[in-house]
Design a protein around this motif. Structure first.
Motif, PDB file in Angstrom:
ATOM      1  N   ASN A 208       6.894  32.966  71.164  1.00  0.00           N
ATOM      2  CA  ASN A 208       8.221  32.600  70.627  1.00  0.00           C
ATOM      3  C   ASN A 208       8.680  33.507  69.480  1.00  0.00           C
ATOM      4  N   GLY A 209       7.869  34.525  69.163  1.00  0.00           N
ATOM      5  CA  GLY A 209       8.288  35.504  68.159  1.00  0.00           C
ATOM      6  C   GLY A 209       7.985  35.111  66.722  1.00  0.00           C
ATOM      7  N   THR A 210       7.294  33.975  66.523  1.00  0.00           N
ATOM      8  CA  THR A 210       6.916  33.601  65.163  1.00  0.00           C
ATOM      9  C   THR A 210       5.942  34.630  64.587  1.00  0.00           C
ATOM     10  N   ILE A 211       5.057  35.141  65.451  1.00  0.00           N
ATOM     11  CA  ILE A 211       4.191  36.265  65.077  1.00  0.00           C
ATOM     12  C   ILE A 211       4.523  37.436  65.985  1.00  0.00           C
ATOM     13  N   GLN A 212       4.849  38.555  65.373  1.00  0.00           N
ATOM     14  CA  GLN A 212       5.185  39.761  66.133  1.00  0.00           C
ATOM     15  C   GLN A 212       4.231  40.885  65.751  1.00  0.00           C
ATOM     16  N   ILE A 213       3.664  41.523  66.767  1.00  0.00           N
ATOM     17  CA  ILE A 213       2.765  42.657  66.543  1.00  0.00           C
ATOM     18  C   ILE A 213       3.335  43.836  67.310  1.00  0.00           C
ATOM     19  N   ALA A 214       3.745  44.865  66.590  1.00  0.00           N
ATOM     20  CA  ALA A 214       4.464  45.960  67.244  1.00  0.00           C
ATOM     21  C   ALA A 214       4.248  47.275  66.504  1.00  0.00           C
ATOM     22  N   PRO A 215       4.391  48.406  67.209  1.00  0.00           N
ATOM     23  CA  PRO A 215       4.294  49.703  66.522  1.00  0.00           C
ATOM     24  C   PRO A 215       5.463  49.888  65.559  1.00  0.00           C
ATOM     25  N   LEU A 216       5.254  50.732  64.583  1.00  0.00           N
ATOM     26  CA  LEU A 216       6.235  50.925  63.511  1.00  0.00           C
ATOM     27  C   LEU A 216       7.604  51.353  64.037  1.00  0.00           C
ATOM     28  N   ALA A 217       7.636  52.131  65.102  1.00  0.00           N
ATOM     29  CA  ALA A 217       8.908  52.606  65.647  1.00  0.00           C
ATOM     30  C   ALA A 217       9.833  51.450  66.022  1.00  0.00           C
ATOM     31  N   PHE A 218       9.239  50.276  66.347  1.00  0.00           N
ATOM     32  CA  PHE A 218      10.042  49.125  66.748  1.00  0.00           C
ATOM     33  C   PHE A 218      10.747  48.469  65.571  1.00  0.00           C
ATOM     34  N   MET A 219      10.426  48.896  64.340  1.00  0.00           N
ATOM     35  CA  MET A 219      11.060  48.316  63.148  1.00  0.00           C
ATOM     36  C   MET A 219      12.424  48.942  62.857  1.00  0.00           C
ATOM     37  N   ARG A 220      12.693  50.087  63.461  1.00  0.00           N
ATOM     38  CA  ARG A 220      13.926  50.819  63.162  1.00  0.00           C
ATOM     39  C   ARG A 220      15.161  49.963  63.480  1.00  0.00           C
ATOM     40  N   GLY A 221      16.095  49.933  62.545  1.00  0.00           N
ATOM     41  CA  GLY A 221      17.351  49.222  62.761  1.00  0.00           C
ATOM     42  C   GLY A 221      17.307  47.730  62.477  1.00  0.00           C
ATOM     43  N   ARG A 222      16.115  47.203  62.134  1.00  0.00           N
ATOM     44  CA  ARG A 222      15.987  45.768  61.889  1.00  0.00           C
ATOM     45  C   ARG A 222      16.060  45.463  60.391  1.00  0.00           C
ATOM     46  N   THR A 223      16.512  44.258  60.058  1.00  0.00           N
ATOM     47  CA  THR A 223      16.396  43.760  58.689  1.00  0.00           C
ATOM     48  C   THR A 223      15.433  42.584  58.744  1.00  0.00           C
ATOM     49  N   LEU A 224      14.359  42.667  57.974  1.00  0.00           N
ATOM     50  CA  LEU A 224      13.281  41.687  58.083  1.00  0.00           C
ATOM     51  C   LEU A 224      13.410  40.635  56.983  1.00  0.00           C
ATOM     52  N   ASP A 225      14.103  39.525  57.331  1.00  0.00           N
ATOM     53  CA  ASP A 225      14.315  38.400  56.409  1.00  0.00           C
ATOM     54  C   ASP A 225      13.247  37.326  56.629  1.00  0.00           C
ATOM     55  N   GLN A 235      -1.399  55.153  55.851  1.00  0.00           N
ATOM     56  CA  GLN A 235      -1.613  56.579  55.574  1.00  0.00           C
ATOM     57  C   GLN A 235      -1.108  57.457  56.719  1.00  0.00           C
ATOM     58  N   ASN A 236      -0.911  56.875  57.902  1.00  0.00           N
ATOM     59  CA  ASN A 236      -0.465  57.655  59.064  1.00  0.00           C
ATOM     60  C   ASN A 236       1.041  57.592  59.280  1.00  0.00           C
ATOM     61  N   THR A 237       1.779  57.163  58.246  1.00  0.00           N
ATOM     62  CA  THR A 237       3.238  57.233  58.314  1.00  0.00           C
ATOM     63  C   THR A 237       3.711  58.572  57.759  1.00  0.00           C
ATOM     64  N   THR A 238       4.812  59.059  58.278  1.00  0.00           N
ATOM     65  CA  THR A 238       5.466  60.240  57.707  1.00  0.00           C
ATOM     66  C   THR A 238       6.421  59.778  56.599  1.00  0.00           C
ATOM     67  N   HIS A 239       7.001  60.719  55.906  1.00  0.00           N
ATOM     68  CA  HIS A 239       8.009  60.417  54.874  1.00  0.00           C
ATOM     69  C   HIS A 239       9.127  59.560  55.470  1.00  0.00           C
ATOM     70  N   ALA A 240       9.663  59.986  56.628  1.00  0.00           N
ATOM     71  CA  ALA A 240      10.804  59.285  57.235  1.00  0.00           C
ATOM     72  C   ALA A 240      10.414  57.872  57.681  1.00  0.00           C
ATOM     73  N   GLN A 241       9.220  57.738  58.263  1.00  0.00           N
ATOM     74  CA  GLN A 241       8.771  56.418  58.719  1.00  0.00           C
ATOM     75  C   GLN A 241       8.588  55.448  57.549  1.00  0.00           C
ATOM     76  N   MET A 242       7.986  55.946  56.472  1.00  0.00           N
ATOM     77  CA  MET A 242       7.758  55.075  55.315  1.00  0.00           C
ATOM     78  C   MET A 242       9.077  54.637  54.693  1.00  0.00           C
ATOM     79  N   LYS A 243       9.994  55.569  54.527  1.00  0.00           N
ATOM     80  CA  LYS A 243      11.303  55.226  53.955  1.00  0.00           C
ATOM     81  C   LYS A 243      12.020  54.210  54.851  1.00  0.00           C
ATOM     82  N   SER A 272       1.717  62.581  54.088  1.00  0.00           N
ATOM     83  CA  SER A 272       1.538  61.142  54.335  1.00  0.00           C
ATOM     84  C   SER A 272       2.582  60.355  53.551  1.00  0.00           C
ATOM     85  N   GLY A 273       3.329  59.520  54.269  1.00  0.00           N
ATOM     86  CA  GLY A 273       4.335  58.680  53.620  1.00  0.00           C
ATOM     87  C   GLY A 273       3.727  57.710  52.623  1.00  0.00           C
TER      88      GLY A 273
END
Length: 317
Positions: A208-225, A235-243, A272-273
């Protein structure tokens, strides 16, 4: 020869001394020039006056810790005996409490001083960085805090994410659909959750989405309230991914970022981001940074020795 007698008051000697006097044997290792005798409710030490003064100081620290948490183990003794001050290992009583009651009656709590500092920091700050080598419990403690927040209705969902980079492996070459490809990669997060949430309930939460496990790329465009969000292997994020990740933070959200700057799997000459974020955010109020080390390793005792051995090689390089 000088003598020092320490009386245990309101403390059960057997619990303080440890099984087969294990804690006393550890004290003897750290103070080899003292003769230390534990009998009844007394610890007596014989030796040089300066050494006895240092031993007295450390014993007071250990007794104070034991009275506060009613627990003493090898990790804690080591940390107290090697710390410059009480601030290096002391934490609030609240941080030593059970974080969450796990599956089969498992009591999940912070095991070491720095893990307790991590718990304290997450209570005080909305964004926390937990930095340290493998086995220091940073992700496991973080997942426990996330599950606690969900159970207490402090958040509406848990989001666990990792950058999809793993020791040079390319997910595109793995068989199966996206979920099948990512599940093994996300396994440490699933393992932690399975310790804390019964299987049927965990499955429902994921469906039901109460717990979500996903790669970082899936976070793009979302606002996490209203979410407790953990970025693992930061440590494996780039500058752009971390920002991108840091700017996803919505209202009533908790962000925990974990990572080990010594285990970066990014292509060469890629910054490393995580390392960058630690530098540029270190003075921002509301951002906590906790650094764990090999004294926090709670896996097999050999893991500590492995980390130490590699540290010697890497320092030579």
């Amino acid at each position: 020869m000088n003598e020092l007698i320490i009386e245990l008051i309101d403390i059960t000697p057997k619990e303080f001394f440890g099984p087969q006097n294990k804690n006393i044997e550890l004290l003897k290792m750290y103070f080899p020039k003292l003769k230390i005798v534990a009998r009844g409710t007394k610890i007596t030490a014989f030796g040089d006056e300066d050494l006895l003064a240092e031993f007295d100081k450390r014993m007071k620290m250990l007794l104070s810790h034991f009275q506060k948490f009613n627990k003493l183990d090898e990790n804690m003794i080591e940390r107290v005996l090697t710390s410059d001050s009480k601030a290096d290992y002391d934490t609030s009583s609240k941080s030593g409490e059970v974080i969450v009651h796990g599956v089969n009656g498992r009591l999940i709590k912070a095991q070491t001083a720095n893990q307790r500092k991590l718990v304290d920091s997450v209570y005080k700050n909305d964004m926390v960085f937990a930095i340290g080598p493998a086995g220091t419990g940073k992700t496991y403690t973080g997942v426990a805090l996330a599950v606690r927040a969900l159970k207490n209705k402090e958040v509406k969902r848990i989001i666990l994410t990792r950058p999809a980079v793993e020791a040079g492996e390319n997910l595109g070459f793995l068989p199966g659909d996206l979920k099948e490809k990512l599940d093994p990669y996300m396994q440490p997060l699933y393992d932690a959750l399975r310790d804390m949430i019964p299987p049927e309930k965990l499955e429902t939460y994921i469906e039901n989405g109460t717990i979500q496990i996903a790669p970082l790329a899936f976070m793009r465009g979302r606002t996490l309230d209203h979410a407790f969000v953990i970025l693992d292997e930061g440590q494996n994020t780039t500058h752009a991914q971390m920002k991108m990740f840091l700017t996803r933070m919505g209202k009533d959200a908790k962000f925990l970022l974990t990572g080990d700057p010594g285990q970066i799997d990014l292509p060469r000459r890629t910054i490393s981001g995580l390392k960058e974020a630690l530098l540029i955010l270190k003075d921002i109020e509301g951002v906590g940074m906790i650094f764990l080390d090999d004294k926090d390793v709670i896996r097999h005792k050999l893991v500590k020795k492995v980390i130490e051995a590699y540290k010697h090689i890497e320092n030579r390089d």
